[in-house]
Structures are given as structure tokens and as C-alpha cells.
Scaffold this motif. Structure first.
Motif, PDB file in Angstrom:
ATOM      1  N   LEU A  70      33.169  53.806  -9.705  1.00  0.00           N
ATOM      2  CA  LEU A  70      31.228  54.514  -9.490  1.00  0.00           C
ATOM      3  C   LEU A  70      30.688  53.759 -10.437  1.00  0.00           C
ATOM      4  O   LEU A  70      29.638  54.032 -10.232  1.00  0.00           O
ATOM      5  N   SER A 113      30.499  50.565 -10.650  1.00  0.00           N
ATOM      6  CA  SER A 113      29.113  50.183  -9.672  1.00  0.00           C
ATOM      7  C   SER A 113      27.679  50.815  -9.969  1.00  0.00           C
ATOM      8  O   SER A 113      26.880  50.408  -8.928  1.00  0.00           O
ATOM      9  N   ASP A 114      27.684  51.320 -10.485  1.00  0.00           N
ATOM     10  CA  ASP A 114      26.365  51.765 -10.820  1.00  0.00           C
ATOM     11  C   ASP A 114      25.689  51.962 -11.471  1.00  0.00           C
ATOM     12  O   ASP A 114      26.868  53.569 -12.668  1.00  0.00           O
ATOM     13  N   PRO A 115      25.543  51.352 -12.449  1.00  0.00           N
ATOM     14  CA  PRO A 115      24.664  51.496 -13.431  1.00  0.00           C
ATOM     15  C   PRO A 115      24.387  52.400 -14.329  1.00  0.00           C
ATOM     16  O   PRO A 115      23.893  52.317 -15.596  1.00  0.00           O
ATOM     17  N   GLY A 116      23.815  53.566 -13.308  1.00  0.00           N
ATOM     18  CA  GLY A 116      22.627  54.177 -13.427  1.00  0.00           C
ATOM     19  C   GLY A 116      22.881  55.661 -13.934  1.00  0.00           C
ATOM     20  O   GLY A 116      23.037  56.580 -13.849  1.00  0.00           O
ATOM     21  N   VAL A 117      24.780  55.864 -13.602  1.00  0.00           N
ATOM     22  CA  VAL A 117      26.247  56.961 -13.682  1.00  0.00           C
ATOM     23  C   VAL A 117      25.076  57.452 -14.954  1.00  0.00           C
ATOM     24  O   VAL A 117      25.327  56.703 -15.963  1.00  0.00           O
ATOM     25  N   GLY A 166      19.464  59.676 -11.951  1.00  0.00           N
ATOM     26  CA  GLY A 166      20.705  59.347 -11.414  1.00  0.00           C
ATOM     27  C   GLY A 166      21.751  60.346 -11.194  1.00  0.00           C
ATOM     28  O   GLY A 166      21.588  61.200 -11.722  1.00  0.00           O
ATOM     29  N   ARG A 167      22.687  59.884 -11.406  1.00  0.00           N
ATOM     30  CA  ARG A 167      24.598  60.583 -10.751  1.00  0.00           C
ATOM     31  C   ARG A 167      24.727  61.006 -12.583  1.00  0.00           C
ATOM     32  O   ARG A 167      24.630  60.405 -13.000  1.00  0.00           O
ATOM     33  N   GLY A 186      23.538  64.495  -6.957  1.00  0.00           N
ATOM     34  CA  GLY A 186      24.910  63.227  -7.529  1.00  0.00           C
ATOM     35  C   GLY A 186      25.451  64.883  -8.900  1.00  0.00           C
ATOM     36  O   GLY A 186      26.480  63.371  -9.414  1.00  0.00           O
TER      37      GLY A 186
END
Length: 192
Positions: free
Chosen positions: A12, A15-19, A59-60, A85
Motif C-alpha cells: 500500500l 503503490s500510494d504515495p499519499g498514504v 488520503g489513507r 481509509g
């Protein structure tokens, strides 16, 4: 998504730089080792501000502690206040490092759980030895045993909460306002 394993968490984050990774351990534990880009906001210092902290996150949010217990407590405290999230790293940093997750290391410090084991074990040993001369000292060992049983049943630990307040665990401290601001920023804006 309320609990995720370390492999899923690594995937996660990759794949998701906003986490946003929110580490709720003590500053001492965080300084010892943490996930790159994590923001340290100790659970005992965040208090009522925890809801405010995640409310502004788009984000998450991945909540992390040493074993997952404090992170789960933080998730419960958030209730519906956080973004959809919000997830807890199942097994915490113990699971993260055991699965080969990369960490940024600093000066090694003992985890809070290890400190509790040392203090509880030392008090029990000292009280049992003292009971050879002062029989009533055995009651102290019984109280510590009862406290550990209550801690296991309630998933809380009064001794751990007290130890978290020691200067050793607060080394470096945390500016709560700065941590909240960093959490609300994107990882690239925060310099993570």
C-alpha cells in the motif's frame, strides 16, 4: 479496512504515495526505529487532538505502534472521525521488521513492552526475595501479578502508561502541533 498485515501495508505504501503513516509510540521508541516518512504522534500526548489530526488528512492513514495494541486503541478513539481509509498495522513494528520491512534506525532504545517486563519482573523478584525476611513483601508480587492479569484482560497497561512518561521515553519530545501539520501535508511536502 481496519487491520492490515505488514506485506499489505508495504504494498500500500509503495503503490500510494499519499498514504500517511502515523506512529503512536513514544518518542524514544520512534527514534529507535520507524517506517520512513512516518509521523510520530504518541497516543498519550495526542489525547483529544487525535481526531483533529486525522480529520484534515485526505488520503489513507496507517496507524502503527510496537505490537498493534496502541494503534488499535487510537483507531477506536477515532471512531468515525478519521478518513475512511484508517487502518492499523497488524502486529505493529514487530510484524513490520519480522517481514523484512525497511526502517530508519536511530539510537537503539527498549520498546515499552520490554521495559514493562523488566520492571514487573524485577519488582516480583525483589519482593519474593524480601519475603524471606519480611513475609508481607510477597503481597507486592501478588499485586504485580494481579496487575499483569488485568492488563491482559483489558488490553491496557497502567505500568506501561507510567513508564511512557519517563524522560527516557520522551527523549526528543514531540511538538504535537508540528506533528499534526506534517501529517496533514503530503509526504513529499513534509520532507519525508
Amino acid at each position: 479496512m481496519s487491520r492490515i498485515d505488514a506485506a499489505t501495508a508495504r504494498s500500500l505504501i509503495a503503490s500510494d504515495p499519499g498514504v500517511r503513516v502515523l506512529d503512536v509510540r513514544t518518542p524514544g521508541e520512534f527514534a529507535s526505529a520507524h517506517i520512513a516518512g512516518a509521523v510520530n504522534l504518541p497516543l498519550d500526548q495526542a489525547g483529544a487532538r487525535l481526531r483533529d489530526a486525522v480529520a484534515g488528512v485526505d488520503g489513507r492513514v496507517l496507524l502503527v505502534c510496537q505490537s498493534g495494541v496502541r494503534a488499535e486503541r487510537a483507531r477506536s478513539a477515532l471512531g468515525d472521525a478519521g478518513p475512511a481509509g484508517v487502518a492499523v498495522l497488524d502486529g505493529g513494528m514487530n510484524a513490520w521488521t519480522a517481514s523484512g520491512g525497511a526502517v530508519e534506525r536511530g539510537r537503539a532504545r527498549w520498546a515499552l513492552e520490554r521495559q514493562v517486563r523488566l520492571v514487573a519482573g524485577s519488582v516480583v523478584l525483589a519482593s519474593v526475595v524480601a519475603s524471606l525476611w519480611i513475609p508481607a513483601a510477597a503481597a507486592v508480587a501478588a499485586l504485580i501479578g494481579a496487575g499483569l492479569a488485568v492488563a491482559a484482560l483489558t488490553d491496557t497497561c497502567a505500568m506501561g502508561m507510567l513508564l511512557a512518561k519517563l524522560p527516557y521515553n520522551r527523549a526528543g519530545g514531540v511538538d504535537v502541533e508540528a506533528a499534526i501539520a506534517r501529517l496533514r501535508q503530503g509526504p513529499s511536502e513534509a520532507g519525508a
